[in-house]
Design a protein around this motif. Structure first.
Motif, mmCIF file in Angstrom:
data_model
loop_
_atom_site.group_PDB
_atom_site.id
_atom_site.type_symbol
_atom_site.label_atom_id
_atom_site.label_comp_id
_atom_site.label_asym_id
_atom_site.label_seq_id
_atom_site.Cartn_x
_atom_site.Cartn_y
_atom_site.Cartn_z
ATOM 1 N N VAL A 194 0.838 -1.200 0.000
ATOM 2 C CA VAL A 194 0.000 0.000 0.000
ATOM 3 C C VAL A 194 0.874 1.251 0.000
ATOM 4 C CG1 VAL A 194 -1.613 1.352 1.392
ATOM 5 C CG2 VAL A 194 -1.995 -1.094 1.082
ATOM 6 N N ILE A 195 1.898 1.276 0.863
ATOM 7 C CA ILE A 195 2.694 2.495 1.015
ATOM 8 C C ILE A 195 3.526 2.763 -0.240
ATOM 9 C CG2 ILE A 195 4.483 3.641 2.382
ATOM 10 C CD1 ILE A 195 1.841 3.373 3.863
ATOM 11 N N THR A 196 4.125 1.717 -0.818
ATOM 12 C CA THR A 196 4.919 1.963 -2.022
ATOM 13 C C THR A 196 4.007 2.387 -3.179
ATOM 14 O OG1 THR A 196 4.894 -0.422 -2.371
ATOM 15 C CG2 THR A 196 6.921 0.525 -1.519
ATOM 16 N N ASN A 197 2.770 1.845 -3.193
ATOM 17 C CA ASN A 197 1.829 2.270 -4.230
ATOM 18 C C ASN A 197 1.468 3.739 -4.091
ATOM 19 O OD1 ASN A 197 1.442 0.141 -5.947
ATOM 20 N ND2 ASN A 197 -0.045 -0.839 -4.606
ATOM 21 N N LEU A 198 1.401 4.217 -2.834
ATOM 22 C CA LEU A 198 1.096 5.622 -2.590
ATOM 23 C C LEU A 198 2.126 6.504 -3.250
ATOM 24 C CD1 LEU A 198 0.200 5.859 1.159
ATOM 25 C CD2 LEU A 198 -1.247 5.814 -0.836
ATOM 26 N N ILE A 235 10.339 6.304 -8.471
ATOM 27 C CA ILE A 235 10.705 6.195 -7.052
ATOM 28 C C ILE A 235 10.177 4.890 -6.487
ATOM 29 C CG2 ILE A 235 10.408 7.206 -4.761
ATOM 30 C CD1 ILE A 235 10.270 9.922 -6.011
ATOM 31 N N LYS A 236 8.948 4.546 -6.881
ATOM 32 C CA LYS A 236 8.331 3.320 -6.389
ATOM 33 C C LYS A 236 9.168 2.100 -6.789
ATOM 34 C CE LYS A 236 4.419 0.593 -7.653
ATOM 35 N NZ LYS A 236 3.180 0.615 -8.428
ATOM 36 N N ASN A 237 9.528 2.028 -8.061
ATOM 37 C CA ASN A 237 10.311 0.879 -8.520
ATOM 38 C C ASN A 237 11.689 0.845 -7.881
ATOM 39 O OD1 ASN A 237 8.201 0.099 -10.071
ATOM 40 N ND2 ASN A 237 8.991 1.008 -11.960
ATOM 41 N N TRP A 238 12.227 2.035 -7.629
ATOM 42 C CA TRP A 238 13.539 2.117 -6.995
ATOM 43 C C TRP A 238 13.454 1.630 -5.552
ATOM 44 C CZ3 TRP A 238 15.136 5.749 -3.130
ATOM 45 C CH2 TRP A 238 16.515 5.755 -2.887
ATOM 46 N N PHE A 277 9.615 -4.560 -9.861
ATOM 47 C CA PHE A 277 8.273 -4.126 -10.214
ATOM 48 C C PHE A 277 7.219 -4.651 -9.250
ATOM 49 C CE2 PHE A 277 10.806 -3.951 -14.073
ATOM 50 C CZ PHE A 277 10.666 -2.593 -14.338
ATOM 51 N N ALA A 278 7.649 -5.362 -8.225
ATOM 52 C CA ALA A 278 6.721 -5.833 -7.201
ATOM 53 C C ALA A 278 7.477 -5.943 -5.892
ATOM 54 C CB ALA A 278 6.130 -7.192 -7.591
ATOM 55 N N ILE A 279 6.724 -6.041 -4.796
ATOM 56 C CA ILE A 279 7.349 -6.241 -3.488
ATOM 57 C C ILE A 279 7.918 -7.660 -3.467
ATOM 58 C CG2 ILE A 279 6.909 -6.392 -1.017
ATOM 59 C CD1 ILE A 279 6.413 -3.619 -1.810
ATOM 60 N N ASP A 280 9.223 -7.762 -3.285
ATOM 61 C CA ASP A 280 9.845 -9.083 -3.305
ATOM 62 C C ASP A 280 11.135 -9.042 -2.502
ATOM 63 O OD1 ASP A 280 10.341 -11.717 -3.910
ATOM 64 O OD2 ASP A 280 9.809 -11.525 -6.015
ATOM 65 N N ASN A 281 11.995 -10.024 -2.716
ATOM 66 C CA ASN A 281 13.207 -10.095 -1.910
ATOM 67 C C ASN A 281 14.054 -8.816 -1.945
ATOM 68 O OD1 ASN A 281 14.415 -11.906 -0.091
ATOM 69 N ND2 ASN A 281 16.183 -11.961 -1.484
ATOM 70 N N PRO A 282 14.252 -8.183 -3.109
ATOM 71 C CA PRO A 282 15.039 -6.942 -3.087
ATOM 72 C C PRO A 282 14.409 -5.873 -2.194
ATOM 73 C CG PRO A 282 14.713 -7.705 -5.328
ATOM 74 C CD PRO A 282 13.843 -8.553 -4.461
ATOM 75 N N THR A 283 13.061 -5.853 -2.120
ATOM 76 C CA THR A 283 12.396 -4.887 -1.251
ATOM 77 C C THR A 283 12.751 -5.177 0.200
ATOM 78 O OG1 THR A 283 10.570 -5.275 -2.773
ATOM 79 C CG2 THR A 283 10.192 -3.722 -0.982
#
Lengths: 528, 281
Positions: free
Chosen positions: A160-164, A175-178, A183-189
């Motif tokens: 939710v927060i990264t989508n904001l 910024i979101k992808n960075w 391109f999605a919430i995953d291990n790098p996140t």
């Protein structure tokens, strides 16, 4: 105010050290001889309590990081391992998670105290702004930390927060992808959140040092809001403030311990004990309690304003609600610091506190939950028994004209003798109209006390009619005015901003302050 | 005065609005049970946890994993098969007895009860000689046996829905132990669209068929009658222990910490008053 240093090195070694690195002098002047107003009340003990909270979070956090594994497949299990198998891991983990809540409880009391006693006014603007920066960093740290156990709420709060941030125009998507590292919430996140969660507390510690430095330059505010006139209005920090802070801290620790030992999970959400699952969205995504008011402001905007859609509008307002604190010293026009002597402003302040709490309540509620409704929920049903149906395909010239075109065609069919016409859209500009002529037109009215109940009744009736061979039921819903949580949150949000943007600026110009007692206006020794 | 009554009215209104919000759920509210582990001095009922473990092993374990627990956990302090050494007065020999006891604690890996429980389970492993997949008898250090090889197998065997892991199930559901027990007892016997009607499940239809179908399906060793309600209560008690195995240690330490902090608060208060006794403020 820090006057000239009164530090006297007592022996040869401290004299030698003082000439080379006057660290003992700094400690003496800052935490021993530092003059503290005599009239501070218990609300002023939260500075010390907050320093303690930060230290606790850093110490427990460092130990937890030794056992935590920052990987999507292992994070949840590693937290379980800490709770079950690491010696006293359950204790450290409970202190860290409860500690976050306690930290925010203390910071909110500290901030409301600053608001009430006007601690943001000259000459303490920088002190206040540094405090706002600390708060902002705390929010970021808490959010990053909440995602680490990789439970359902961790994952979906992060989503939710990264989508904001993605809602921001032009730069948002990048910024979101960075932030997500893909391109999605995953291990790098998860790994970058872990890294930042470890970093930010030390940034907070740095800003806290600046905060205390600024405090020791301007001196503490006090409940009267009148600067100490001379030395007799103050007492040395040690032992006077130290002992009082220690007592208050101990009482605070009792509350802390009640949560750690007797209800460690009461402040969290049960869903975070379910491992993160990207394909199952929890029915209610909510942040931790301390961020609920901002979540309510975010969701309060359910309408578009010109080019700003509701999502972006919510994001702007949510950030504005914190940003406005930064400019507060210049919004409040009153020369009087303490609301003790501002009887009208005090009432508005108390409403403001209640509004913040009510926003928190809205944040954890289903936004469409209806608080009260004016009247009943009604629906009119029309259907035709028997008769024969005719179908006609209609194509509109453009998408904009589609609605009107279909309606005209339906009216035309009705004029030809159709009892009822249904429109089945197959594309934005194409529809199939089915008209039923002949037969018996029937109608029924349903009433209910809630929308869910009404929909259930409609579904039941439709199923019964469908079974009886009626192909189409026209439903006309007549819904009463509903006061939803979203409406309530909108009113509260409006007050939140009005308080800062209108009430405080105007009140300072118009109000007549309560009389400051003589004994406070003068120095204590002078009055005695 | 007027303003004060206004405030009272505002808070009364808020309380009134909050009340229906809490009751707005579609499923029935689980009945509250007086669990022995509730409250600041609450403890697990060791016999109930042992019986509940038997229910888990016999019934639940066919579909539900308990991934975060090892068999040794059963014999650790606070666990249902914790054991200690006692001296037999007649023979003068040291014997193992269930319970925390007063003597030296039995190492969970040496605990005969735990060893027997683990040995009765076949654990999937890799044969070190051949590298082939094999099965061997369990050891206390093994994790609880997962009924499925992987999540795809679990989904395939259950119509696409993976039975949730039960390690922290009591903490992962709103309502905790009361809710878990209620779910086990909430079946009406009806079946709809391949799912089962359950009065306490949100939406009313649950994927899990009623697991406790008849009294006595678990053979209790301590003489307790294995009614359906008794089995549901016991297995919930076991799962509460599984979710929170250190509860006893936590509450014991909590008591010491609370007493310490209250004494410390009294002392710091006196010291604070003493420092300020001659200061006008």
């Amino acid at each position: 105010m820090s006057g000239p240093s009164t530090y006297q090195p007592k022996n040869g070694f401290t004299r030698w050290l003082d000439a080379r690195l006057p660290v003992m002098r700094l400690v003496h002047d800052s935490f021993v001889a530092y003059p503290t107003p005599r009239n501070l009340n218990y609300w002023w003990t939260f500075g010390a309590i907050l320093s303690f909270c930060l230290a606790v979070q850093i110490v427990t956090g460092i130990i937890l990081a030794m056992h935590y594994v920052g990987h999507v497949d292992l994070a949840f299990a590693s937290v379980q391992r800490i709770d079950r198998d690491v010696p006293y891991g359950w204790l450290i983990q409970n202190i860290h998670s409860v500690g976050a809540s306690m930290f925010f409880l203390a910071v909110y009391i500290h901030m409301f105290r600053g608001l009430y006693y006007g601690s943001y006014k000259a000459p303490r603007e920088i002190l206040w702004i540094l405090g706002c920066i600390i708060y902002l960093l705390m929010v970021a740290t808490a959010f990053l930390g909440y995602s680490l156990p990789w439970g359902q709420m961790s994952f979906w709060a992060a989503t939710v927060i990264t989508n904001l941030i993605g809602a921001l125009p032009v730069v948002g998507e990048s910024i979101k992808n960075w932030l997500m590292g893909g391109f999605a919430i995953d291990n790098p996140t998860l790994t970058r959140f872990f890294s930042l969660h470890y970093l930010l507390p030390f940034v907070i510690a740095g800003v806290v040092i600046l905060h205390i430095w600024a405090l020791h330059v301007s001196g503490q505010n006090n409940p009267a809001g009148v600067d100490p006139k001379d030395e007799s209005d103050t007492v040395p920090f040690t032992p006077h403030a130290t002992m009082k802070d220690l007592f208050a801290l101990t009482v605070f620790l009792i509350l802390f311990a009640i949560f750690v030992f007797y209800m460690p999970d009461s402040l969290g959400h049960p869903d975070n004990y379910i491992p993160a699952n990207p394909v199952v969205t929890p029915p209610h995504i909510v942040p931790e309690w301390y961020l609920l008011p901002f979540y309510a402001i975010l969701r309060a905007i359910d309408f578009n304003v010109g080019p700003i859609d509701s999502k972006l509008g919510g994001v702007i307002l949510m950030f504005a609600s914190i940003a406005i604190l930064f400019v507060l010293p210049w919004l409040d026009t009153s020369k009087i610091r303490s609301m003790r002597y501002r009887p009208v402003a005090r009432q508005f302040f108390l409403i403001f506190v209640a509004v913040c709490i009510a926003l928190g309540w809205c944040g954890q509620m289903n936004p469409s939950y209806s608080m009260f409704t004016a009247g009943e929920f009604r629906a009119g049903l029309h259907w035709v028994e028997g008769g024969q149906s005719i179908q006609r395909a209609v194509t509109a010239e453009s998408e904009r004209r589609a609605g009107a075109t279909f309606e005209e065609a339906a009216e035309a069919m009705k004029a030809e003798g159709a009892q009822i016409v249904m429109v089945d859209r197959s594309s934005p500009t194409d529809a199939t109209l089915t008209a039923i002529s002949g037969g018996q037109l029937r109608e029924a009215e349903l009433t209910a006390h809630s929308l869910d109940e009404l929909e259930a009744q409609i579904a039941e009736r439709k199923a019964a009619l469908g079974a009886a061979g009626v192909p189409y039921v026209e439903i006309e819903r007549n819904l009463p005015f509903e006061f939803t949580v979203t409406r309530f949150a909108q009113i509260l949000t409006a007050y939140y901003f009005l308080f800062f943007l209108v009430i405080l600026p105007l009140l300072g110009l118009r109000e007549t302050p309560g009389r400051v007692p003589e004994t406070i206006a003068k120095s204590i020794r002078g009055a005695a | 005065m007027k303003l004060r009554s206004l405030w009272v009215a505002v808070f009364a209104a808020l309380a009134f609005l909050a009340a229906p919000a809490l009751a707005a759920e579609d499923a029935e509210h689980p009945p509250a049970v007086a669990w022995s582990f509730e409250g600041p001095f609450g403890k697990y009922d060791v016999n109930a946890v042992q019986r509940g473990f038997l229910v888990y092993q016999t019934v639940c374990a066919t579909c539900h994993s308990l991934n975060h627990l090892s068999y040794r956990n059963l014999g650790e302090p606070g666990g249902p098969y914790e054991a200690s050494w006692v001296m037999n007065e007649e023979t003068g020999e040291r014997e193992i007895e269930l319970g925390a006891g007063h003597g030296r604690r039995v190492d969970p890996n040496e605990n005969p009860y735990v060893r027997a429980i683990a040995a009765a389970v076949m654990i999937r492993d890799i044969d070190r000689e051949t590298g082939e997949e094999t099965e061997r008898a369990g050891r206390p250090s093994d994790r609880f046996r997962n009924p499925y090889r992987n999540s795809a197998a679990a989904a395939a065997a259950n119509g696409g829905a993976i039975p949730p892991d039960l390690s922290v199930i009591n903490l992962a559901r709103k309502g905790g132990a009361d809710y878990i027990r209620a779910i086990l007892l909430g079946y009406t016997g009806e079946e709809r669209e391949g799912r089962y009607v359950n009065r306490y499940f949100s939406g009313g239809l649950i994927g899990m068929p009623s697991p406790l179908t008849q009294a006595g399906m678990v053979a209790y060793e301590d003489g307790t009658e294995a009614t359906i309600e008794q089995m549901a209560t016991d297995v919930t008690h076991f799962l509460q222990w599984a979710s929170d195995p250190h509860m006893a240690a936590r509450k014991e330490m909590g008591l010491v910490v609370m007493v310490f902090l209250i004494i410390l608060a009294a002392l710091t208060y006196l010291a604070y008053k003493n420092v300020w006794r001659d200061v006008k403020h």
